[in-house]
Design a protein around this motif. Structure first.
Motif, mmCIF file in Angstrom:
data_model
loop_
_atom_site.group_PDB
_atom_site.id
_atom_site.type_symbol
_atom_site.label_atom_id
_atom_site.label_comp_id
_atom_site.label_asym_id
_atom_site.label_seq_id
_atom_site.Cartn_x
_atom_site.Cartn_y
_atom_site.Cartn_z
ATOM 1 N N LEU A 220 0.867 -1.185 0.000
ATOM 2 C CA LEU A 220 0.000 0.000 0.000
ATOM 3 C C LEU A 220 0.899 1.229 0.000
ATOM 4 N N LEU A 221 0.863 1.982 -1.097
ATOM 5 C CA LEU A 221 1.712 3.173 -1.195
ATOM 6 C C LEU A 221 0.908 4.396 -0.768
ATOM 7 N N THR A 222 1.478 5.167 0.156
ATOM 8 C CA THR A 222 0.758 6.291 0.733
ATOM 9 C C THR A 222 1.657 7.520 0.801
ATOM 10 N N HIS A 223 1.120 8.622 1.332
ATOM 11 C CA HIS A 223 1.881 9.863 1.554
ATOM 12 C C HIS A 223 2.399 10.487 0.247
ATOM 13 N N PRO A 224 1.577 10.475 -0.815
ATOM 14 C CA PRO A 224 2.032 11.130 -2.050
ATOM 15 C C PRO A 224 1.871 12.645 -1.944
ATOM 16 N N TYR A 225 2.905 13.377 -2.286
ATOM 17 C CA TYR A 225 2.786 14.834 -2.381
ATOM 18 C C TYR A 225 1.941 15.165 -3.617
ATOM 19 N N PRO A 226 1.419 16.394 -3.683
ATOM 20 C CA PRO A 226 0.503 16.735 -4.790
ATOM 21 C C PRO A 226 1.129 16.595 -6.178
ATOM 22 N N GLU A 227 2.462 16.467 -6.265
ATOM 23 C CA GLU A 227 3.097 16.183 -7.564
ATOM 24 C C GLU A 227 2.504 14.943 -8.218
ATOM 25 N N TRP A 228 1.962 14.029 -7.381
ATOM 26 C CA TRP A 228 1.405 12.775 -7.888
ATOM 27 C C TRP A 228 0.028 12.951 -8.527
ATOM 28 N N ASP A 229 -0.626 14.054 -8.261
ATOM 29 C CA ASP A 229 -2.006 14.221 -8.753
ATOM 30 C C ASP A 229 -2.055 14.012 -10.269
ATOM 31 N N GLY A 230 -2.972 13.190 -10.714
ATOM 32 C CA GLY A 230 -3.143 12.950 -12.143
ATOM 33 C C GLY A 230 -2.256 11.847 -12.703
ATOM 34 N N ILE A 231 -1.389 11.271 -11.867
ATOM 35 C CA ILE A 231 -0.524 10.170 -12.336
ATOM 36 C C ILE A 231 -1.099 8.850 -11.818
ATOM 37 N N ASP A 232 -1.100 7.831 -12.664
ATOM 38 C CA ASP A 232 -1.610 6.512 -12.304
ATOM 39 C C ASP A 232 -0.528 5.769 -11.508
ATOM 40 N N LEU A 233 -0.569 5.942 -10.187
ATOM 41 C CA LEU A 233 0.474 5.367 -9.340
ATOM 42 C C LEU A 233 0.551 3.846 -9.482
ATOM 43 N N GLU A 234 -0.608 3.181 -9.465
ATOM 44 C CA GLU A 234 -0.586 1.716 -9.551
ATOM 45 C C GLU A 234 -0.014 1.250 -10.888
ATOM 46 N N GLY A 235 -0.376 1.938 -11.953
ATOM 47 C CA GLY A 235 0.137 1.587 -13.284
ATOM 48 C C GLY A 235 1.645 1.798 -13.382
ATOM 49 N N GLU A 236 2.114 2.909 -12.817
ATOM 50 C CA GLU A 236 3.554 3.185 -12.830
ATOM 51 C C GLU A 236 4.304 2.157 -11.984
ATOM 52 N N ALA A 237 3.706 1.774 -10.848
ATOM 53 C CA ALA A 237 4.353 0.798 -9.960
ATOM 54 C C ALA A 237 4.501 -0.559 -10.651
ATOM 55 N N LYS A 238 3.497 -0.916 -11.428
ATOM 56 C CA LYS A 238 3.498 -2.227 -12.103
ATOM 57 C C LYS A 238 4.691 -2.369 -13.050
ATOM 58 N N LYS A 239 5.156 -1.234 -13.573
ATOM 59 C CA LYS A 239 6.302 -1.282 -14.500
ATOM 60 C C LYS A 239 7.595 -1.642 -13.770
ATOM 61 N N LEU A 240 7.620 -1.440 -12.454
ATOM 62 C CA LEU A 240 8.861 -1.619 -11.694
ATOM 63 C C LEU A 240 8.838 -2.800 -10.735
ATOM 64 N N TRP A 241 7.629 -3.253 -10.379
ATOM 65 C CA TRP A 241 7.505 -4.373 -9.431
ATOM 66 C C TRP A 241 6.254 -5.156 -9.777
ATOM 67 N N PRO A 242 6.365 -6.480 -9.959
ATOM 68 C CA PRO A 242 5.214 -7.242 -10.464
ATOM 69 C C PRO A 242 4.151 -7.557 -9.420
ATOM 70 N N GLY A 243 4.442 -7.301 -8.149
ATOM 71 C CA GLY A 243 3.492 -7.658 -7.089
ATOM 72 C C GLY A 243 2.275 -6.747 -7.075
ATOM 73 N N GLU A 244 1.426 -6.969 -6.064
ATOM 74 C CA GLU A 244 0.179 -6.189 -5.976
ATOM 75 C C GLU A 244 0.426 -4.875 -5.242
ATOM 76 N N THR A 245 0.293 -3.781 -5.968
ATOM 77 C CA THR A 245 0.433 -2.445 -5.386
ATOM 78 C C THR A 245 -0.932 -1.776 -5.361
ATOM 79 N N ILE A 246 -1.241 -1.193 -4.217
ATOM 80 C CA ILE A 246 -2.504 -0.459 -4.056
ATOM 81 C C ILE A 246 -2.159 0.986 -3.717
ATOM 82 N N ALA A 247 -2.762 1.914 -4.421
ATOM 83 C CA ALA A 247 -2.573 3.336 -4.107
ATOM 84 C C ALA A 247 -3.516 3.710 -2.970
ATOM 85 N N ALA A 248 -2.968 4.260 -1.899
ATOM 86 C CA ALA A 248 -3.814 4.637 -0.763
ATOM 87 C C ALA A 248 -4.696 5.820 -1.139
#
Ligand SMILES: [Zn+2]
Ligand SMILES: [Zn+2]
Length: 256
Positions: A220-248
């Motif tokens: 579970l990835l949390t504490h994103p600064y507003p720079e993250w707004d509009g970016i697909d965190l889960e999709g970006e994470a999938k490119k770097l780690w194959p496990g299950e990532t959930i955006a908080a």
């Protein structure tokens, strides 16, 4: 265990994200992981039984993680819902949490530690290697993190052996990654997308390096600064780690 995200945000005020706070329920009771100024109101908003909260964890003394502690104590001292409560409230926090509360307490006649029920306040130092019982049948261990001199990650194991690791704010650290190894849920900060401006937080690549080492069942990835707004965190994470990532996100509920 059941986790409710109260605040997935940071110190920067955000329309959709309250500052840090997570409600955790185990068979041995309830635990608030960090208590930002937003957290007490968010517990009420999520219809959680804040009047019977068993314990609070404070990871470090940045106010987006502890700024609601004094106001929570002030609230439960006077709330009708807590006047007949008898069981204690336990606060476990990093070094400095006692003088932090004392300074607020002494600035006015709050008497924050004199509640209608017992309050137990324990500081945990960064060199603590002892396991302690944070809730009934729920064991805790800590790990120093490269964020602040006092900052701590927390590893919880309940009676069934289910494990949750909450890093709170941290820079990249192999020790933190090893500490989180094999967790059923790793709640990890991911402050920045890339080109982080400080070493004392994580950007996405750092967070997923930690996940690669720790191999949690869920991340579970949390504490994103507003720079993250509009970016697909889960999709970006999938490119770097194959496990299950959930955006908080605030209000997210997970059963672990
Ligand atoms: Zn923070
Ligand atoms: Zn911090």
């Amino acid at each position: 265990m059941r986790l409710v995200v109260l605040g997935s945000g940071t110190s920067v005020f955000h329309a959709q994200r309250a500052a840090a706070g997570f409600w955790l329920e185990t068979e041995g009771g309830s635990l608030l992981l960090d208590c930002s100024a937003d957290a007490p109101h968010r517990m009420a908003e999520e219809a959680l039984d804040w009047a019977n909260l068993d314990a609070i964890w404070i990871s470090h003394l940045h106010l987006d993680h502890c700024g609601g502690l004094a106001s929570f104590l002030f609230g439960i001292k006077h709330a009708p819902q807590t006047q007949s409560r008898q069981k204690p409230l336990k606060i476990f926090g990093c070094a400095g949490v006692k003088p932090f509360l004392k300074a607020i307490d002494e600035s006015h006649d709050f008497n924050l530690c004199k509640l209608p029920f017992p309050l137990e306040l324990k500081e945990i130092s960064t060199d603590n290697t002892d396991e302690f019982e944070i809730l009934t049948e729920c064991k805790a261990r800590v790990q120093s993190t490269p964020h602040r001199p006092e900052s701590l990650a927390l590893r919880l194991t309940d009676a069934r052996g289910t494990t949750l690791v909450y890093t709170s704010d941290t820079g990249f650290s192999r020790d933190v990654a090893e500490f989180a190894r094999g967790a059923d849920l790793l709640v990890l900060e991911c402050s920045f997308y890339r080109e982080k401006p400080v070493q004392t937080h994580l950007e996405l690549a750092d967070a997923l390096r930690i996940a690669t080492i720790a191999e949690p069942r869920k991340l579970l990835l949390t504490h994103p600064y507003p720079e993250w707004d509009g970016i697909d965190l889960e999709g970006e994470a999938k490119k770097l780690w194959p496990g299950e990532t959930i955006a908080a996100r605030d209000g997210l509920r997970l059963t672990i």
